[in-house]
Design a protein around this motif. Structure first.
Motif, PDB file in Angstrom:
ATOM      1  N   LEU A  72       3.431   9.142  -3.938  1.00 25.43           N
ATOM      2  CA  LEU A  72       4.848   8.759  -3.947  1.00 25.43           C
ATOM      3  C   LEU A  72       5.297   8.294  -5.334  1.00 25.43           C
ATOM      4  O   LEU A  72       6.377   7.704  -5.472  1.00 25.43           O
ATOM      5  CB  LEU A  72       5.109   7.643  -2.924  1.00 25.43           C
ATOM      6  CG  LEU A  72       4.990   8.009  -1.440  1.00 25.43           C
ATOM      7  CD1 LEU A  72       5.336   6.818  -0.566  1.00 25.43           C
ATOM      8  CD2 LEU A  72       5.906   9.188  -1.105  1.00 25.43           C
ATOM      9  N   GLN A  73       4.478   8.563  -6.327  1.00 31.17           N
ATOM     10  CA  GLN A  73       4.827   8.142  -7.687  1.00 31.17           C
ATOM     11  C   GLN A  73       5.295   9.346  -8.515  1.00 31.17           C
ATOM     12  O   GLN A  73       4.899  10.479  -8.277  1.00 31.17           O
ATOM     13  CB  GLN A  73       3.621   7.488  -8.384  1.00 31.17           C
ATOM     14  CG  GLN A  73       2.924   6.402  -7.579  1.00 31.17           C
ATOM     15  CD  GLN A  73       3.829   5.286  -7.144  1.00 31.17           C
ATOM     16  OE1 GLN A  73       4.569   4.721  -7.937  1.00 31.17           O
ATOM     17  NE2 GLN A  73       3.792   4.959  -5.851  1.00 31.17           N
ATOM     18  N   ILE A 116      10.319  10.214   3.648  1.00 29.89           N
ATOM     19  CA  ILE A 116       9.242   9.672   4.482  1.00 29.89           C
ATOM     20  C   ILE A 116       9.790   8.643   5.464  1.00 29.89           C
ATOM     21  O   ILE A 116       9.424   8.620   6.651  1.00 29.89           O
ATOM     22  CB  ILE A 116       8.144   9.026   3.598  1.00 29.89           C
ATOM     23  CG1 ILE A 116       7.478  10.075   2.692  1.00 29.89           C
ATOM     24  CG2 ILE A 116       7.101   8.334   4.481  1.00 29.89           C
ATOM     25  CD1 ILE A 116       6.793  11.190   3.426  1.00 29.89           C
ATOM     26  N   SER A 117      10.720   7.795   5.002  1.00 30.05           N
ATOM     27  CA  SER A 117      11.276   6.763   5.884  1.00 30.05           C
ATOM     28  C   SER A 117      12.108   7.393   6.999  1.00 30.05           C
ATOM     29  O   SER A 117      12.185   6.861   8.108  1.00 30.05           O
ATOM     30  CB  SER A 117      12.120   5.754   5.093  1.00 30.05           C
ATOM     31  OG  SER A 117      13.326   6.328   4.640  1.00 30.05           O
ATOM     32  N   THR A 171       0.839  -1.218   0.000  1.00 33.08           N
ATOM     33  CA  THR A 171       0.000   0.000   0.000  1.00 33.08           C
ATOM     34  C   THR A 171       0.862   1.251   0.000  1.00 33.08           C
ATOM     35  O   THR A 171       0.598   2.205  -0.743  1.00 33.08           O
ATOM     36  CB  THR A 171      -0.918   0.008   1.236  1.00 33.08           C
ATOM     37  OG1 THR A 171      -1.797  -1.126   1.172  1.00 33.08           O
ATOM     38  CG2 THR A 171      -1.751   1.287   1.282  1.00 33.08           C
ATOM     39  N   LEU A 172       1.919   1.249   0.842  1.00 29.21           N
ATOM     40  CA  LEU A 172       2.806   2.409   0.912  1.00 29.21           C
ATOM     41  C   LEU A 172       3.498   2.657  -0.427  1.00 29.21           C
ATOM     42  O   LEU A 172       3.516   3.787  -0.930  1.00 29.21           O
ATOM     43  CB  LEU A 172       3.868   2.187   2.001  1.00 29.21           C
ATOM     44  CG  LEU A 172       4.966   3.257   2.078  1.00 29.21           C
ATOM     45  CD1 LEU A 172       4.379   4.576   2.566  1.00 29.21           C
ATOM     46  CD2 LEU A 172       6.110   2.813   2.983  1.00 29.21           C
ATOM     47  N   LEU A 173       4.075   1.612  -0.990  1.00 34.85           N
ATOM     48  CA  LEU A 173       4.868   1.773  -2.206  1.00 34.85           C
ATOM     49  C   LEU A 173       4.028   2.103  -3.439  1.00 34.85           C
ATOM     50  O   LEU A 173       4.571   2.529  -4.462  1.00 34.85           O
ATOM     51  CB  LEU A 173       5.701   0.503  -2.464  1.00 34.85           C
ATOM     52  CG  LEU A 173       6.688   0.125  -1.342  1.00 34.85           C
ATOM     53  CD1 LEU A 173       7.489  -1.107  -1.728  1.00 34.85           C
ATOM     54  CD2 LEU A 173       7.624   1.291  -1.039  1.00 34.85           C
ATOM     55  N   LYS A 174       2.710   1.933  -3.324  1.00 43.09           N
ATOM     56  CA  LYS A 174       1.830   2.252  -4.453  1.00 43.09           C
ATOM     57  C   LYS A 174       1.031   3.535  -4.241  1.00 43.09           C
ATOM     58  O   LYS A 174       0.154   3.871  -5.044  1.00 43.09           O
ATOM     59  CB  LYS A 174       0.868   1.078  -4.692  1.00 43.09           C
ATOM     60  CG  LYS A 174       1.563  -0.173  -5.235  1.00 43.09           C
ATOM     61  CD  LYS A 174       0.590  -1.324  -5.437  1.00 43.09           C
ATOM     62  CE  LYS A 174       1.302  -2.569  -5.958  1.00 43.09           C
ATOM     63  NZ  LYS A 174       0.369  -3.717  -6.100  1.00 43.09           N
ATOM     64  N   LEU A 175       1.333   4.253  -3.162  1.00 42.41           N
ATOM     65  CA  LEU A 175       0.631   5.514  -2.914  1.00 42.41           C
ATOM     66  C   LEU A 175       0.809   6.458  -4.104  1.00 42.41           C
ATOM     67  O   LEU A 175       1.933   6.714  -4.540  1.00 42.41           O
ATOM     68  CB  LEU A 175       1.170   6.194  -1.651  1.00 42.41           C
ATOM     69  CG  LEU A 175       0.705   5.662  -0.297  1.00 42.41           C
ATOM     70  CD1 LEU A 175       1.337   6.472   0.822  1.00 42.41           C
ATOM     71  CD2 LEU A 175      -0.812   5.729  -0.184  1.00 42.41           C
ATOM     72  N   ASP A 228       0.052  11.978   2.396  1.00 47.05           N
ATOM     73  CA  ASP A 228      -0.548  12.948   1.480  1.00 47.05           C
ATOM     74  C   ASP A 228      -0.609  14.339   2.100  1.00 47.05           C
ATOM     75  O   ASP A 228      -0.308  15.342   1.446  1.00 47.05           O
ATOM     76  CB  ASP A 228      -1.966  12.499   1.087  1.00 47.05           C
ATOM     77  CG  ASP A 228      -1.959  11.241   0.220  1.00 47.05           C
ATOM     78  OD1 ASP A 228      -0.886  10.922  -0.338  1.00 47.05           O
ATOM     79  OD2 ASP A 228      -3.011  10.593   0.105  1.00 47.05           O
ATOM     80  N   MET A 229      -0.997  14.405   3.369  1.00 44.84           N
ATOM     81  CA  MET A 229      -1.135  15.687   4.041  1.00 44.84           C
ATOM     82  C   MET A 229       0.206  16.438   4.091  1.00 44.84           C
ATOM     83  O   MET A 229       0.278  17.642   3.837  1.00 44.84           O
ATOM     84  CB  MET A 229      -1.674  15.481   5.458  1.00 44.84           C
ATOM     85  CG  MET A 229      -2.053  16.778   6.181  1.00 44.84           C
ATOM     86  SD  MET A 229      -2.774  16.448   7.811  1.00 44.84           S
ATOM     87  CE  MET A 229      -4.249  15.519   7.345  1.00 44.84           C
ATOM     88  N   LEU A 230       1.292  15.689   4.403  1.00 44.05           N
ATOM     89  CA  LEU A 230       2.611  16.315   4.466  1.00 44.05           C
ATOM     90  C   LEU A 230       3.043  16.838   3.098  1.00 44.05           C
ATOM     91  O   LEU A 230       3.486  17.991   2.972  1.00 44.05           O
ATOM     92  CB  LEU A 230       3.646  15.304   4.976  1.00 44.05           C
ATOM     93  CG  LEU A 230       5.110  15.788   4.943  1.00 44.05           C
ATOM     94  CD1 LEU A 230       5.316  16.899   5.978  1.00 44.05           C
ATOM     95  CD2 LEU A 230       6.082  14.647   5.191  1.00 44.05           C
ATOM     96  N   LEU A 231       2.926  15.999   2.095  1.00 39.67           N
ATOM     97  CA  LEU A 231       3.418  16.365   0.771  1.00 39.67           C
ATOM     98  C   LEU A 231       2.602  17.480   0.110  1.00 39.67           C
ATOM     99  O   LEU A 231       3.047  18.071  -0.872  1.00 39.67           O
ATOM    100  CB  LEU A 231       3.442  15.130  -0.141  1.00 39.67           C
ATOM    101  CG  LEU A 231       4.319  13.963   0.356  1.00 39.67           C
ATOM    102  CD1 LEU A 231       4.311  12.821  -0.646  1.00 39.67           C
ATOM    103  CD2 LEU A 231       5.750  14.431   0.602  1.00 39.67           C
TER     104      LEU A 231
END
Length: 537
Positions: A237-238, A251-252, A230-234, A267-270
């Motif tokens: 983050l693409q 993020i890490s 789920t994280l890697l497909k957000l 999402d909120m941070l970015l």
């Protein structure tokens, strides 16, 4: 003989061992009738430890569970029953930090248990203890006591941790981070993680992704496959249809040890307005924020805005990114600074030049204080006024740059240590400091602290670095470039590198660099011995 707490603290001060508050708590937990005996035995310990031990925590962490608790009193009583010679022997071990981690809260180790672990065949390499493996083991077994021999063997022989018939140390480092304090993992859990489809690239494990995941999952155990995917497909983050690794790295860092973040938080941070520039995410700003929030979790929008609008961080009506970068280095993992602390630092008289902030000096100060918080004004002044750092009546910035490189994240050096380094006979030429040699040494010792005189002499006198009876400076510069931040290499490796390849090809493979910079890697001077020439070429 040490008989009082004040004498014990004086001993630590003489040996440059920082006294932590837990030392007082430990002594206060001891019955009055036994305090002299405890202090005396602690004196034996601190008199025997190697120079690499920087504070009193190596032994207080083993003995002190909670001030005055039954477990602490039991640990103290058992410690008092140990023969002085055994205390001395164990204290002398160069890997006492790893032992301290395993025995955290468990009491001082028994000589027999320690010998059994250190003599395990699976922890030996070329007839010596493999300290890198011990570091990974101690991370997983932190606070859990000594592992069983069979469990160590089973872990190190897991098929999924092998590469080309040998243990894959980089993978073990990532796994030990995830399992910090959790004990040894089950084989099935390791296999499941390393075979996750989302962690593969070109049919092989994507080590960069694993590193990011292991950072977030530090000390939390293995993540669920669904959470990783789920994280890697957000969508946030693409980039261009692929995972944006730079964003994932930021993020890490923020989520170091916090677990896999929720999509909404990412999402909120970015999307924070303060992190946007020309309608896009400002990656440079995000990098600074992620440094400040390393291991702290996601920041509040108002905290980000407050920091980025601080008057002292503005220049010509815009955010001064260079200043923010220095502040973020100092506050790495410390959270957002107070406005007053930022103002105080940037207005220090000793950091001004021609009525303006001296950015070069600030950069050196921020390097030494990286992750340590704001320095005291008095400490800054003392450092910048050291006689050995002056030249022609002015502060020598070149020398400070070399000093700050070696002392990165280690705080300010002591005046005596600076003087000793700059007066080393092997670093002199025609009666003056050889700055070119010092530059090479500072590169090798980047972030490692000041070197021992013997190590410097040994390196500079290596036969393979001599040419026509003199030191070959071109070779030394190449070697120092390879060994940047990795400490002094041994003679055999230097000779093999020089004999095997041309100077233009001198470099370490990427995975070795990743290993050396990993948070669980315990560097020591024997590391180079563990590399074959094939791993360097």
């Amino acid at each position: 003989m040490i008989t009082t707490l004040d004498q014990l603290k004086s001993l630590c001060q003489e040996r440059k061992i920082t006294v932590k508050p837990t030392l007082d708590k430990l002594v206060n937990s001891c019955p009055n009738e036994s305090k002299v005996q405890l202090v005396s035995k602690l004196g034996i310990y601190f008199s025997s430890v190697e120079r690499t031990v920087k504070n009193t925590g190596t032994i207080t962490s083993m003995l002190l569970k909670c001030e005055g608790s039954p477990r602490t009193k039991k640990n103290i009583n058992e410690f008092l029953s140990i023969e002085d010679r055994d205390v001395q022997t164990i204290a002398c071990y160069p890997f006492i930090t790893s032992i301290s981690s395993i025995c955290n809260g468990k009491g001082f180790p028994k000589a027999g248990d320690l010998d059994m672990l250190l003599k395990l065949p699976s922890l030996q390499k070329d007839g010596q203890l493999d300290r890198q493996l011990l570091s990974s083991i101690s991370s997983m077994m932190s606070g859990r006591g000594f592992p069983k021999a069979g469990d160590v063997d089973t872990l190190l022989k897991l098929p999924s941790l092998q590469k080309d018939g040998q243990l894959d140390r980089q993978l073990l480092s990532s796994i030990s981070s995830i399992c910090n304090g959790k004990g040894f993992p089950k084989a099935g859990d390791v296999d499941t993680l390393l075979k996750l489809p989302s962690l593969q690239k070109d049919d092989q494990l994507d080590r960069q992704l694993l590193s990011s995941i292991s950072s977030m999952m530090k000390s939390r155990g293995f993540p669920k496959a669904g959470d990783v995917e789920t994280l890697l497909k957000l969508p946030s983050l693409q980039k261009d249809g692929q995972l944006d690794r730079q964003l994932l790295s930021s993020i890490s860092s923020i989520c170091n040890g916090k677990g896999i973040p929720k999509a909404g938080d990412v999402d909120m941070l970015l999307r924070l307005p303060g992190l946007q520039k020309d309608g896009q995410l400002d990656r440079q700003l995000l990098s600074s924020i992620s440094s400040i929030c390393n291991g702290k979790g996601f920041p509040k929008a108002e905290d980000v805005d407050t920091l980025l609008k601080l008057p002292s961080l503005q220049k010509d009506g815009q955010l001064d990114r260079h200043l923010l970068s220095s502040i973020s280095s100092i506050c790495n993992g410390k959270g957002f600074p107070k406005a007053g602390d930022v103002d105080t630092l940037l207005k220090l008289p000793s950091l001004q030049k021609d009525g303006q902030l001296d950015r070069q000096l600030l950069s050196s100060i921020s390097s030494m204080m990286s992750s340590r918080g704001f320095p005291k004004a008095g400490d800054v002044d003392t450092l910048l006024k050291l006689p050995s750092l002056q030249k022609n009546g002015q502060f020598d910035r070149q020398l400070l740059s070399c000093i700050s490189s070696m002392m990165k994240s280690r705080g300010f050096p002591k005046a005596g240590d600076v003087d000793t380094l700059l007066k080393l006979p092997s670093l002199q030429k025609d009666g003056q400091l050889d700055r070119q040699l010092l530059s090479c040494i500072s590169s090798i010792c980047h972030g490692k602290g000041f070197p021992k005189a013997g190590d410097v002499d040994t390196l500079l006198k290596l036969p393979s670095l001599q040419k026509d009876g003199q030191l070959d400076r071109q070779l030394l510069r190449s070697i120092s470039s390879i060994c940047n931040g990795k400490g002094f290499p041994n003679e055999n490796l230097v000779s093999q590198i020089i004999e095997s390849i041309g100077l233009k090809n001198l470099e370490l493979p990427e995975y070795i660099d990743e290993l050396l910079s990993s948070e669980n890697f315990d560097f020591d001077e024997n590391f180079w011995d563990s590399l074959s020439i094939d791993e360097i070429l």
